[in-house]
Structure formats: structure tokens, C-alpha cells
Design a protein around this motif. Structure first.
Motif, PDB file in Angstrom:
ATOM      1  N   PRO A  10       3.250   5.715  -8.587  1.00 33.68           N
ATOM      2  CA  PRO A  10       3.913   6.595  -9.562  1.00 33.68           C
ATOM      3  C   PRO A  10       4.158   7.985  -8.976  1.00 33.68           C
ATOM      4  O   PRO A  10       5.198   8.602  -9.240  1.00 33.68           O
ATOM      5  CB  PRO A  10       2.917   6.632 -10.725  1.00 33.68           C
ATOM      6  N   TYR A  11       3.222   8.484  -8.148  1.00 35.76           N
ATOM      7  CA  TYR A  11       3.432   9.790  -7.510  1.00 35.76           C
ATOM      8  C   TYR A  11       4.684   9.764  -6.638  1.00 35.76           C
ATOM      9  O   TYR A  11       5.581  10.600  -6.785  1.00 35.76           O
ATOM     10  CB  TYR A  11       2.208  10.166  -6.655  1.00 35.76           C
ATOM     11  N   SER A  12       4.750   8.790  -5.701  1.00 35.51           N
ATOM     12  CA  SER A  12       5.879   8.811  -4.760  1.00 35.51           C
ATOM     13  C   SER A  12       7.192   8.510  -5.473  1.00 35.51           C
ATOM     14  O   SER A  12       8.241   9.057  -5.102  1.00 35.51           O
ATOM     15  CB  SER A  12       5.633   7.865  -3.584  1.00 35.51           C
ATOM     16  N   GLN A  26     -13.120   8.310 -10.662  1.00 35.65           N
ATOM     17  CA  GLN A  26     -12.528   7.625  -9.507  1.00 35.65           C
ATOM     18  C   GLN A  26     -13.550   6.794  -8.735  1.00 35.65           C
ATOM     19  O   GLN A  26     -13.239   5.711  -8.262  1.00 35.65           O
ATOM     20  CB  GLN A  26     -11.872   8.672  -8.583  1.00 35.65           C
ATOM     21  N   TYR A  27     -14.775   7.320  -8.589  1.00 37.65           N
ATOM     22  CA  TYR A  27     -15.740   6.666  -7.685  1.00 37.65           C
ATOM     23  C   TYR A  27     -16.947   6.090  -8.427  1.00 37.65           C
ATOM     24  O   TYR A  27     -17.796   5.465  -7.802  1.00 37.65           O
ATOM     25  CB  TYR A  27     -16.234   7.664  -6.625  1.00 37.65           C
ATOM     26  N   GLY A  28     -17.022   6.350  -9.742  1.00 40.25           N
ATOM     27  CA  GLY A  28     -18.186   5.911 -10.508  1.00 40.25           C
ATOM     28  C   GLY A  28     -19.343   6.875 -10.300  1.00 40.25           C
ATOM     29  O   GLY A  28     -19.262   7.787  -9.469  1.00 40.25           O
ATOM     30  N   THR A  55       7.829  14.692   0.284  1.00 38.39           N
ATOM     31  CA  THR A  55       6.812  13.930   1.003  1.00 38.39           C
ATOM     32  C   THR A  55       7.393  12.726   1.729  1.00 38.39           C
ATOM     33  O   THR A  55       8.422  12.187   1.310  1.00 38.39           O
ATOM     34  CB  THR A  55       5.746  13.452  -0.009  1.00 38.39           C
ATOM     35  N   ASP A  56       6.687  12.266   2.765  1.00 37.60           N
ATOM     36  CA  ASP A  56       7.102  11.040   3.457  1.00 37.60           C
ATOM     37  C   ASP A  56       6.851   9.805   2.599  1.00 37.60           C
ATOM     38  O   ASP A  56       7.368   8.726   2.887  1.00 37.60           O
ATOM     39  CB  ASP A  56       6.383  10.908   4.817  1.00 37.60           C
ATOM     40  N   GLU A  57       6.065   9.955   1.515  1.00 39.40           N
ATOM     41  CA  GLU A  57       5.714   8.773   0.714  1.00 39.40           C
ATOM     42  C   GLU A  57       6.915   8.186  -0.013  1.00 39.40           C
ATOM     43  O   GLU A  57       6.858   7.050  -0.474  1.00 39.40           O
ATOM     44  CB  GLU A  57       4.598   9.118  -0.288  1.00 39.40           C
TER      45      GLU A  57
HETATM   46  O1  DAU Z   1       1.951  11.599   3.012  1.00 38.22           O
HETATM   47  C1  DAU Z   1       2.027  12.791   2.286  1.00 38.22           C
HETATM   48  C2  DAU Z   1       1.120  12.703   1.086  1.00 38.22           C
HETATM   49  O2  DAU Z   1      -0.204  12.811   1.583  1.00 38.22           O
HETATM   50  C3  DAU Z   1       1.391  13.778   0.041  1.00 38.22           C
HETATM   51  O3  DAU Z   1       2.679  13.575  -0.492  1.00 38.22           O
HETATM   52  C4  DAU Z   1       0.347  13.712  -1.077  1.00 38.22           C
HETATM   53  O4  DAU Z   1       0.562  14.789  -1.981  1.00 38.22           O
HETATM   54  C5  DAU Z   1      -1.018  13.833  -0.450  1.00 38.22           C
HETATM   55  O5  DAU Z   1      -2.006  13.723  -1.446  1.00 38.22           O
HETATM   56  C6  DAU Z   1      -1.223  12.767   0.610  1.00 38.22           C
HETATM   57  O6  DAU Z   1      -1.278  11.448   0.014  1.00 38.22           O
HETATM   58  P1  DAU Z   1      -2.322  10.345   0.527  1.00 38.22           P
HETATM   59  O7  DAU Z   1      -2.513   9.361  -0.549  1.00 38.22           O
HETATM   60  O8  DAU Z   1      -1.951   9.847   1.863  1.00 38.22           O
HETATM   61  O9  DAU Z   1      -3.620  11.319   0.710  1.00 38.22           O
HETATM   62  P2  DAU Z   1      -5.157  11.112   0.321  1.00 38.22           P
HETATM   63  O10 DAU Z   1      -5.884  12.261   0.934  1.00 38.22           O
HETATM   64  O11 DAU Z   1      -5.347  10.852  -1.127  1.00 38.22           O
HETATM   65  O12 DAU Z   1      -5.526   9.789   1.112  1.00 38.22           O
HETATM   66  C7  DAU Z   1      -5.363   9.693   2.516  1.00 38.22           C
HETATM   67  C8  DAU Z   1      -5.803   8.298   2.942  1.00 38.22           C
HETATM   68  O13 DAU Z   1      -7.217   8.190   2.774  1.00 38.22           O
HETATM   69  C9  DAU Z   1      -5.204   7.183   2.112  1.00 38.22           C
HETATM   70  O14 DAU Z   1      -4.976   6.061   2.935  1.00 38.22           O
HETATM   71  C10 DAU Z   1      -6.284   6.849   1.092  1.00 38.22           C
HETATM   72  C11 DAU Z   1      -7.560   7.135   1.865  1.00 38.22           C
HETATM   73  N1  DAU Z   1      -8.714   7.597   1.050  1.00 38.22           N
HETATM   74  C12 DAU Z   1      -8.522   8.659   0.204  1.00 38.22           C
HETATM   75  C13 DAU Z   1      -9.570   9.127  -0.571  1.00 38.22           C
HETATM   76  C14 DAU Z   1      -9.360  10.268  -1.528  1.00 38.22           C
HETATM   77  C15 DAU Z   1      -9.966   6.999   1.206  1.00 38.22           C
HETATM   78  O15 DAU Z   1     -10.151   6.057   1.998  1.00 38.22           O
HETATM   79  N2  DAU Z   1     -10.994   7.480   0.438  1.00 38.22           N
HETATM   80  C16 DAU Z   1     -10.851   8.503  -0.450  1.00 38.22           C
HETATM   81  O16 DAU Z   1     -11.841   8.852  -1.151  1.00 38.22           O
END
Ligand code: DAU
Ligand code: NAD
Length: 353
Positions: A158-160, A350-352, A133-135
């Protein structure tokens, strides 16, 4: 000979398997533990295909993996298996260390044993491709150049951190033992079979169910979005022609704030599934507490894979997001199948309520 695809019942892994079997004759063995994120339904269309074998198991089970490699005369391992959700890693990092670090180590050990005993030319042709991942590169400021492969690792969750550790192990197995490895570091994927804990599918499902659309913080965090089959084509290309020991950044040059993503998504839903009284799904947006340590911006410089391997994405964000929304609208049964009790428990945590 066959490919061993770990984590092949997850989001990206299953898209990779379906794409591969639609193009190639070479068989695939999927090894997947079937955690909450693994879904055999993603692979339903290839059940019964003689080129497809599904095995339930753990990448951390070294003897089991060693047997599989022998039995199926594996010529390449593609490692998609991981715990992948940042928010879950914040609630409980242990599983991320267990699978992403220790699991990758055990997998590498099984592969090293198998590969060392191969005769030429099979030994030289063997590949271990690690999907990352880019993270691992951390977070960018608004004016910083996009991540290249030379960017310092600065993981913040912790994931990244667990993915960065696995990338280092893969690198070390190349430098120390000569294991023929390749690594890809990709930006955010979206598309069919995406588990609805992640931003895009969560927003689609919540919108359709009349629930709040929970945007973290100010919604201005930036992600660089890539349609999942473009990630799959990059992996196929790296497997085919990547330089051993090299890492390739993969991304679609589609930087957007989370608010922009949600806006586009709502506009397409307004068009495809209009609400009564002409209101918009956008009215359901709610700003919620920010993710702790939330990375502000990711952006991928994909010049290396573009210039060296001639890879380019086929989809823009506009075409990809429309396809994605159409897929979710056309697959209510798949959605029903994943929105189980366990999923509901996660949403409450996560969201309540
Ligand atoms: O960048 C690659 C990564 O992208 C992967 O390595 C991960 O496995 C993948 O889950 C993803 O990570 P993110 O944390 O970027 O993805 P997520 O969909 O969880 O969140 C995307 C963005 O949206 C982040 O800035 C957090 C925000 N978000 C996420 C959720 C779930 C919200 O604003 N509300 C939400 O409910
Ligand atoms: P996912 O969570 O949807 O799927 C992970 C799969 O791995 C699941 O099928 C799960 O059952 C399986 N798995 C988990 N632990 C296992 C174990 N110990 N042994 C065997 N199988 C196990 O993840 P995804 O989004 O498809 O991501 C796949 C890979 O790509 C991950 O390594 C992730 O870090 C990486 N990646 C994801 C993205 C993204 O945007 N989703 C972007 C870049 C890189």
C-alpha cells in the motif's frame, strides 16, 4: 524568495534542511504536520536562524498551503511529506492514501494556482520537486538489471502503490498544465535522525538495549543503501539543473542483503561499544515472521543522474554506516525523545510483546 520544504521535520527532510542552510543563504520554510515521524528536535540546531521558518500544517490543506506560498514568495516546493513506513501501510493503508495520494493532489492544486498567477521570469524559474522511492518499480529477481527510469511501475505494498499514484499525479500536472516538475526515485536511505521503526536504527537501538534483532524471513532480501546526505546532494543537483518533467533515479550502488547489513552493523558496535565477556551483538539476531508481500530485491541504476547531472555519492556503505552508528551513540537524548509511548505501542503491535 524561499524554498518550501514539506515533511522537513522527518528523517530525510530534516537532513536536507540542515544541509541546505549550512551551504546556502536562501531561506527555507518547513511545512510539517508533525505526525509520529515528524520531530522538531531534528531541526533544533537551526531554531532561531532568520533564514528558517517552521509551520505546522498539512499538505492536504489547500487554502493554508496557498497562503504560505504567497506569503513567503516561494520559488520552489520540495515535497518530502509522506507516510513512509511499509509495515505501517500493511497494518493501516488509509493514512497512506490520505497523505500520499490525496495530500499530494491538494498540494499540487495549491501549487498550480500559485504558479499560474506568477509573472515571468518567476513563473519559468519555479520548480516543484517530488521526492519519491524506488519501491514504485516493484521487486527484482536476483539476476535482473537494476531499475532505470523506464522500468514499469509495479508497486507491491500500500505504501509503494500510494507513492506510485503520487508520482503519476506529478507527471500529469506537467503534461496537462505545464507545471515545472521534477521527480526523484531514491533507494533506501540511512543516517542521522532516522526514526527507529526502520531496519538500521531499529537494529542499532535494539542491539544497544540487549533486545532481539528481528530479521524478517530468511534475511536475504536485498536493498540498495544510500547515506542520507548523498540523497540530499542529489536533490539539490536535480533542483538546480534537472530537466523539467524528468524523473531521476538516485542510488549508491550498495546492494546488500539484510543479513549483511546487520552483520556489518554488529561488527562496528562490537568495536565501538564492546559487550562484556567478548560476546557479539550478532548473537541477538532472531529470525521472525516475514513481511507480507515482502519485495525481494531493489537496485537502482543511477546512470542518468550520474551522466547528465554529474552527481555521485560521497559515502560508501562502510563510511556511512560507521558515521550513522557513531551518531546514534553520541545522541542518547534524541533517542530518548523518540522512544515514546507511541513508539513502544508500535513495537508491540509489529513484533509482539
Ligand atoms: O527503498 C526505499 C524505501 O526504503 C523508502 O521508500 C521507504 O520509505 C523506506 O522505509 C524504506 O523501505 P523498506 O521497507 O525497504 O525499509 P525498512 O527499513 O522498513 O526495511 C528494510 C529491509 O529490512 C526490508 O527488507 C525489511 C527488513 N526488515 C525491516 C524491519 C523494520 C527486517 O528484516 N526487520 C525489521 O524489523
Ligand atoms: P519520514 O516518515 O521520516 O518523514 C515524513 C515527514 O512528513 C514527517 O516529518 C511527517 O510529520 C511529515 N508529514 C506526514 N504527513 C504529512 C502531511 N499530511 N502534511 C505535512 N507533513 C506531513 O520519511 P522520510 O524517510 O524522511 O521520507 C521522506 C520522503 O522520501 C517520503 O516521501 C518517502 O517516500 C521518500 N523516500 C524515503 C526513503 C527512505 O529510505 N527513507 C527512500 C526514498 C524515498
Amino acid at each position: 524568495m524561499s524554498l518550501l520544504v514539506t515533511g522537513g521535520a522527518g528523517f530525510i527532510g530534516s537532513n536536507f534542511v540542515l544541509e541546505w542552510l549550512s551551504r546556502e543563504q536562501e531561506p527555507i520554510v518547513v511545512l510539517d504536520k508533525l505526525t509520529y515521524a515528524g520531530n522538531p528536535e531534528n531541526l533544533a540546531s537551526v531554531h532561531g536562524d532568520p533564514r528558517f521558518t517552521f509551520v505546522r500544517g498539512d499538505i492536504g490543506d489547500r487554502p493554508f498551503v496557498a497562503d504560505l506560498l504567497q506569503k513567503h514568495e516561494v520559488r520552489a516546493v520540495l515535497n518530502f511529506a509522506a507516510e513512509s513506513h511499509v509495515d505501517r501501510s500493511i497494518h493501516g493503508p488509509g493514512e497512506f492514501i490520505h497523505t500520499n495520494v490525496v495530500g499530494t493532489f491538494e498540494l499540487l492544486e495549491a501549487v498550480r494556482g500559485y504558479w499560474s498567477a506568477l509573472e515571468e521570469p518567476a513563473k519559468q524559474a519555479f520548480r516543484f520537486l517530488h521526492v519519491s522511492t524506488d519501491e514504485v518499480y516493484g521487486s527484482l529477481g536476483p539476476e535482473d538489471p537494476a531499475f532505470t527510469e523506464k522500468h514499469q511501475f509495479q508497486p507491491n505494498s500500500p505504501y509503494s502503490a500510494s507513492k506510485a499514484a503520487s508520482d503519476h499525479l506529478v507527471r500529469a500536472y506537467h503534461h496537462t498544465y505545464g507545471l515545472p516538475v521534477l521527480t526523484t526515485n531514491c533507494s533506501n536511505n540511512y543516517g542521522p535522525f532516522h526514526f527507529p521503526e526502520k531496519l538500521i536504527p531499529l537494529m542499532i537501538l535494539n542491539a544497544l538495549n540487549g533486545k532481539p534483532l528481528p530479521v524478517y524471513g530468511d534475511g536475504k532480501n536485498v536493498r540498495d543503501w544510500l547515506y542520507v546526505t548523498d540523497h540530499c546532494s542529489a536533490i539539490r543537483r536535480v533542483l538546480q539543473a534537472g530537466r523539467l518533467g524528468e524523473t531521476y533515479n538516485v542510488g549508491g550502488r550498495n546492494e546488500m542483503t539484510n543479513l549483511e547489513v546487520v552483520q556489518k552493523l554488529c561488527a562496528i558496535l562490537d568495536e565501538l561499544r564492546p559487550l562484556e565477556h567478548g560476546t557479539s551483538y550478532w548473537d541477538q539476531v532472531h529470525f521472525v515472521k516475514d513481511r507480507p508481500g515482502h519485495d525481494r530485491r531493489y537496485a537502482i541504476d543511477a546512470s542518468l543522474i550520474e551522466h547528465e547531472l554529474g552527481w555521485l555519492p560521497a559515502e560508501t556503505f562502510e563510511t556511512g554506516i560507521r558515521k550513522t552508528i557513531e551518531w546514534y551513540l553520541a545522541h542518547p537524548d534524541w533517542i530518548q525523545g523518540v522512544v515514546s509511548g507511541a513508539y513502544r505501542e508500535w513495537v508491540v503491535k509489529q513484533y509482539g510483546a
